[in-house]
Write an enzyme that holds these catalytic residues in place. Structure first.
Site, PDB file in Angstrom:
ATOM      1  N   ALA A   1     -15.639  -7.179  -5.851  1.00  0.00           N
ATOM      2  CA  ALA A   1     -16.690  -6.828  -6.682  1.00  0.00           C
ATOM      3  C   ALA A   1     -18.045  -6.709  -5.896  1.00  0.00           C
ATOM      4  CB  ALA A   1     -16.867  -8.162  -7.582  1.00  0.00           C
TER       5      ALA A   1
ATOM      6  N   TYR B   1       0.807  -1.220  -0.034  1.00  0.00           N
ATOM      7  CA  TYR B   1       0.086   0.043  -0.138  1.00  0.00           C
ATOM      8  C   TYR B   1       1.034   1.189  -0.018  1.00  0.00           C
ATOM      9  CZ  TYR B   1      -3.867   2.955   1.357  1.00  0.00           C
ATOM     10  OH  TYR B   1      -4.891   3.874   1.569  1.00  0.00           O
TER      11      TYR B   1
END
Length: 384
Positions: A270, A230
């Site tokens: 998703a 990250y």
């Protein structure tokens, strides 16, 4: 200027994912610790930092060194810590050294000449140091691993060797090397390896088309573990290593501290957008030493810009965000048939303790682009 103990930073690649994150990290530190932050980029900054310590300097490190020094010598005279995050991307790994080797050499020569109070130079390389881009490697990757036979193509080796050579010659400053894996996070401009942003664009286009957001890689990787870096966390380790005496002249891997399974993170991500992902019916064979993709993302994306324009028109965001999709890189990222897991034990042993949950960093990356107006509002998507 702050007290005698305060540090002055020079950060290159301000428009890139790593440079932007290092700057964001530094402006959150006190002015007593960091009294000035000089930031450079080839292009103007799309957004200005309101912190008065930040000063922008337009530099292309592929220019002649004497021209670079002329720009740096006054504004950078008091720089104590230089953070090199500049990078010129190509999907052809063999072409990467052509610009990235002189890019770093010019930066280092100019920095040493211009920064009279230099204490540390930080270089960011990455997983390609270990040959993960070429085929199966021993995992977890550790900093002590020997180099592979790169046939002269791995520009990281040239960069690190030059850094160590000049540091050994001068001995007035130290270095630190950070090697992240698959960096995700916000960047104000296109990033050559933007994995999560590409996934978001892909999923939202599939949603608009009423098609399942099928995993484009292969069955092996669908069921395999992976790790990420990250960008804000990479920045945290970068500044930590540059600022601690025990980290002098050391290289550190960076990953978030967890692993994930592609099957589950893909489905969960998703679901965040209200998209269902059926269990894939993989048909293509794969071998352990080759790439294999069910969907060629470069080919898939060729006629999808118009669909993205429809997404933006209905839900918000920017049309040009589509051009930030890194389809060629994502073919590699999802089509590998081997693991590329890195060990972060060394950074832990040297005192760095940050952990991030990778799924949360994907959501935070989306939220950052959403807040910047580059991606559609999730609220608007879910109202549909």
């Amino acid at each position: 200027m702050g007290p005698p103990t305060s540090k002055v930073a020079l950060v290159t690649g301000a428009n890139g994912i790593s440079g932007f994150s290092v700057i964001e990290h530094l402006v959150r530190q006190s002015k007593e610790e960091w009294s000035k932050i000089v930031v450079t980029s080839r292009r103007p900054l799309p957004n200005a930092w309101i912190d008065p310590r930040v000063e922008f300097l337009a530099i292309d490190f592929l220019d002649p060194v004497e021209d670079i020094i002329a720009k740096m010598k006054d504004i950078c005279a008091n720089v104590t810590h230089a953070f090199f995050t500049s990078y010129v991307h190509s999907d052809d790994f063999k072409l990467l050294r052509e610009k990235n080797v002189p890019l770093f050499r010019n930066f280092l020569d100019a920095t040493i000449s211009s920064c009279n109070k230099l204490q540390n130079v930080s270089l960011q390389t990455g997983g390609k140091y270990y040959g993960v881009h070429l085929g199966p490697v021993k995992v977890p990757l550790e900093e002590s691993f020997p180099r592979y036979d790169d046939q002269g193509y791995n520009f990281y080796y040239n960069q690190e060797d030059y850094l160590k050579e000049l540091q050994a010659r001068d001995r007035t400053w130290s270095y630190s090397i950070i090697r992240p894996n698959a960096i995700n996070g916000y960047a104000p401009n296109a990033n050559g390896m933007s994995e999560v942003l590409t996934i978001i664009i892909y999923m939202l286009i599939c949603r608009e088309l009423g098609q399942p957001a099928n995993f484009p890689g292969n069955e092996y990787f669908w069921n395999s573990i992976d790790d990420n870096s990250y960008a804000p966390s990479v920045a945290d380790l970068t500044v930590f290593a540059a600022s601690h005496e025990n980290c002098k002249n050391e290289a550190f891997n960076h990953v978030n501290g967890d692993i994930f399974v592609w099957k589950y993170i893909w489905q969960d991500f998703a679901a965040y957008f209200g998209i269902e992902v059926p269990e894939p019916n993989f048909v293509k064979a794969r071998r352990a030493d080759t790439l294999s993709n069910e969907i060629d993302m470069v080919e898939w994306a060729k006629d999808k810009r118009g669909v993205w324009e429809t997404v933006v028109r209905k839900y918000g965001g920017k049309v040009e965000t589509f051009d930030c999709g890194t389809w060629g890189f994502f073919n590699w990222a999802s089509g590998k048939s081997w693991l590329t897991i890195s060990s972060i034990n060394k950074a832990r042993q040297f005192g760095w303790q940050r952990n991030d949950r990778t799924f949360d960093t994907w959501i935070e990356t989306y939220r950052s682009f959403e807040n910047a107006g580059a991606l559609p509002s999730r609220a608007a998507l879910l109202r549909d």
